[in-house]
Design a protein around this motif. Structure first.
Motif, PDB file in Angstrom:
ATOM      1  N   VAL A 236       0.839  -1.201   0.000  1.00 44.64           N
ATOM      2  CA  VAL A 236       0.000   0.000   0.000  1.00 44.64           C
ATOM      3  C   VAL A 236       0.876   1.253   0.000  1.00 44.64           C
ATOM      4  O   VAL A 236       0.546   2.254  -0.655  1.00 44.64           O
ATOM      5  N   ILE A 237       1.995   1.218   0.721  1.00 44.03           N
ATOM      6  CA  ILE A 237       2.918   2.355   0.725  1.00 44.03           C
ATOM      7  C   ILE A 237       3.471   2.590  -0.680  1.00 44.03           C
ATOM      8  O   ILE A 237       3.617   3.736  -1.127  1.00 44.03           O
ATOM      9  N   LEU A 238       3.777   1.512  -1.394  1.00 42.83           N
ATOM     10  CA  LEU A 238       4.251   1.648  -2.776  1.00 42.83           C
ATOM     11  C   LEU A 238       3.175   2.287  -3.656  1.00 42.83           C
ATOM     12  O   LEU A 238       3.472   3.150  -4.486  1.00 42.83           O
ATOM     13  N   HIS A 239       1.923   1.862  -3.468  1.00 41.78           N
ATOM     14  CA  HIS A 239       0.826   2.473  -4.224  1.00 41.78           C
ATOM     15  C   HIS A 239       0.723   3.962  -3.911  1.00 41.78           C
ATOM     16  O   HIS A 239       0.531   4.791  -4.821  1.00 41.78           O
ATOM     17  N   LEU A 244       1.700   9.631  -5.322  1.00 40.42           N
ATOM     18  CA  LEU A 244       2.375  10.903  -5.060  1.00 40.42           C
ATOM     19  C   LEU A 244       3.125  11.377  -6.302  1.00 40.42           C
ATOM     20  O   LEU A 244       3.114  12.571  -6.630  1.00 40.42           O
ATOM     21  N   LEU A 245       3.764  10.453  -7.012  1.00 43.36           N
ATOM     22  CA  LEU A 245       4.473  10.820  -8.238  1.00 43.36           C
ATOM     23  C   LEU A 245       3.490  11.315  -9.301  1.00 43.36           C
ATOM     24  O   LEU A 245       3.809  12.218 -10.076  1.00 43.36           O
ATOM     25  N   CYS A 246       2.296  10.711  -9.343  1.00 48.03           N
ATOM     26  CA  CYS A 246       1.269  11.188 -10.281  1.00 48.03           C
ATOM     27  C   CYS A 246       0.889  12.637  -9.966  1.00 48.03           C
ATOM     28  O   CYS A 246       0.732  13.465 -10.871  1.00 48.03           O
ATOM     29  N   ILE A 247       0.752  12.936  -8.667  1.00 52.39           N
ATOM     30  CA  ILE A 247       0.418  14.302  -8.268  1.00 52.39           C
ATOM     31  C   ILE A 247       1.553  15.255  -8.623  1.00 52.39           C
ATOM     32  O   ILE A 247       1.328  16.363  -9.120  1.00 52.39           O
ATOM     33  N   MET A 248       2.798  14.813  -8.373  1.00 52.13           N
ATOM     34  CA  MET A 248       3.946  15.664  -8.663  1.00 52.13           C
ATOM     35  C   MET A 248       4.061  15.945 -10.157  1.00 52.13           C
ATOM     36  O   MET A 248       4.480  17.031 -10.572  1.00 52.13           O
ATOM     37  N   PRO A 278       8.927   6.255 -13.011  1.00 49.16           N
ATOM     38  CA  PRO A 278       8.068   5.495 -12.089  1.00 49.16           C
ATOM     39  C   PRO A 278       7.347   4.337 -12.767  1.00 49.16           C
ATOM     40  O   PRO A 278       7.223   3.246 -12.188  1.00 49.16           O
ATOM     41  N   ARG A 279       6.871   4.544 -13.996  1.00 52.91           N
ATOM     42  CA  ARG A 279       6.176   3.473 -14.693  1.00 52.91           C
ATOM     43  C   ARG A 279       7.142   2.390 -15.150  1.00 52.91           C
ATOM     44  O   ARG A 279       6.771   1.211 -15.193  1.00 52.91           O
TER      45      ARG A 279
END
Length: 311
Positions: A236-239, A244-248, A278-279
């Motif tokens: 869940v932390i990884l998700h 967070l990277l999507c928001i950034m 990230p992807r």
């Protein structure tokens, strides 16, 4: 707010700067292509396992994971096409441009939805272990994926309706330098994108916080020998980190507008760090962490020339 800011700004002309800036831009472009090739290699291995191993294909968690990989592949392919068209100053017909932009924006929007679905699956596995098998079946995972695509495509459908009704008819027969700005003719389009992005981020953020709190509570209540709950917490932390990277990546439009005159390679750098990397790391991280997938991948690397049978 622009749901595809991480690549849209790449379709704008780079400000010409020093030779160092041009070299940095080329380096990030090369790194992006290398990451994309490595990404394609590893997802081909994982998807081969998924589609050739029936007992893997029938597990809901792997269905969602395979969908995430396919969705990320579509997104990166569309984004890189836009980057190449921008670098080569290619003008393409509006319908083709709109199809590419729609694919990129929809798949970008679907990524956090899929992360939320995977987090909920882990929540069900830890908090409702006796019902997990019936709650998270392969068939239900496919229904969730269908619902995710409906939510992801809804803003695009609204956008094309607005553009068709308010835009000039001659616009659709013209050629443009493909970017979302080139396809934005009305304020209503921006409003739809902003509202859909805000609602999506709030919804996914609440789901991730809820699942993290609940899974953490269960993990602490169980004995220290229970590794499944601890592993679920880390998942869940990884998700949440990916979210967070999507928001950034959404903030890149602000930073690029503010600092573009000083750092001309900032758009491609943002794309590499917050969108591509990230992807590209997802199949590596999940493939290595998952015991079943990592076992099959090792077997495929050690397989004889006649191939590996994973049935």
């Amino acid at each position: 707010m622009n749901s595809s800011a991480s690549y849209i700004n790449l379709t704008q002309p780079f400000i010409s700067g020093s030779r160092t800036a041009e070299v940095m831009k080329i380096i990030f472009e090369v790194l992006t292509m290398i990451c994309f090739c490595v990404f394609l290699y590893y997802i081909s291995l994982i998807l081969h396992v998924f589609f050739t191993a029936p007992h893997v294909r029938d597990i809901g968690r792997y269905v969602l994971f395979a969908h995430m990989l396919i969705n990320d592949t579509l997104y990166l392919t569309a984004a890189i096409i836009l980057v190449m068209c921008s670098a080569l100053w290619v003008y393409i017909p509006v319908p083709i441009c709109y199809a590419i932009i729609s694919l990129a924006t929809a798949t970008f929007r679907i990524t956090p939805y899929n992360l939320a679905a995977m987090a909920l699956e882990r929540y069900a596995a830890i908090c409702f272990p006796l019902r997990h098998v019936t709650l998270c079946t392969s068939q239900r995972s496919k229904c969730v994926i269908a619902a995710i695509w409906v939510m992801g495509l809804s803003p695009n459908i609204a956008d094309v309706i607005i553009l068709s009704s308010l835009g000039e008819k001659t616009f659709f027969s013209s050629n443009v330098k493909c970017s979302q700005d080139s396809l934005t003719l009305t304020l209503q389009q921006d409003a739809v994108r902003s509202v859909s992005t805000i609602i999506s981020l709030i919804l996914v953020g609440l789901i991730l916080v809820f699942t993290y709190v609940r899974v953490m509570y269960v993990a602490k209540s169980l004995s220290s020998s229970s590794s499944s709950a601890s592993k679920a917490v880390r998942t869940v932390i990884l998700h949440a980190f990916q979210f967070l990277l999507c928001i950034m990546s959404l903030t890149s439009s602000f930073t690029e507008t503010r600092f573009r005159d000083y750092i001309s390679f900032l758009p491609i750098a943002n794309f590499f760090f917050f969108t591509c990397l990230p992807r590209c790391l997802s199949p590596l991280v999940y493939g290595i962490r998952d015991g079943v997938l990592s076992k099959y991948i090792r077997q495929m690397h050690l397989a004889k020339p006649d191939g590996l049978n994973v049935q």
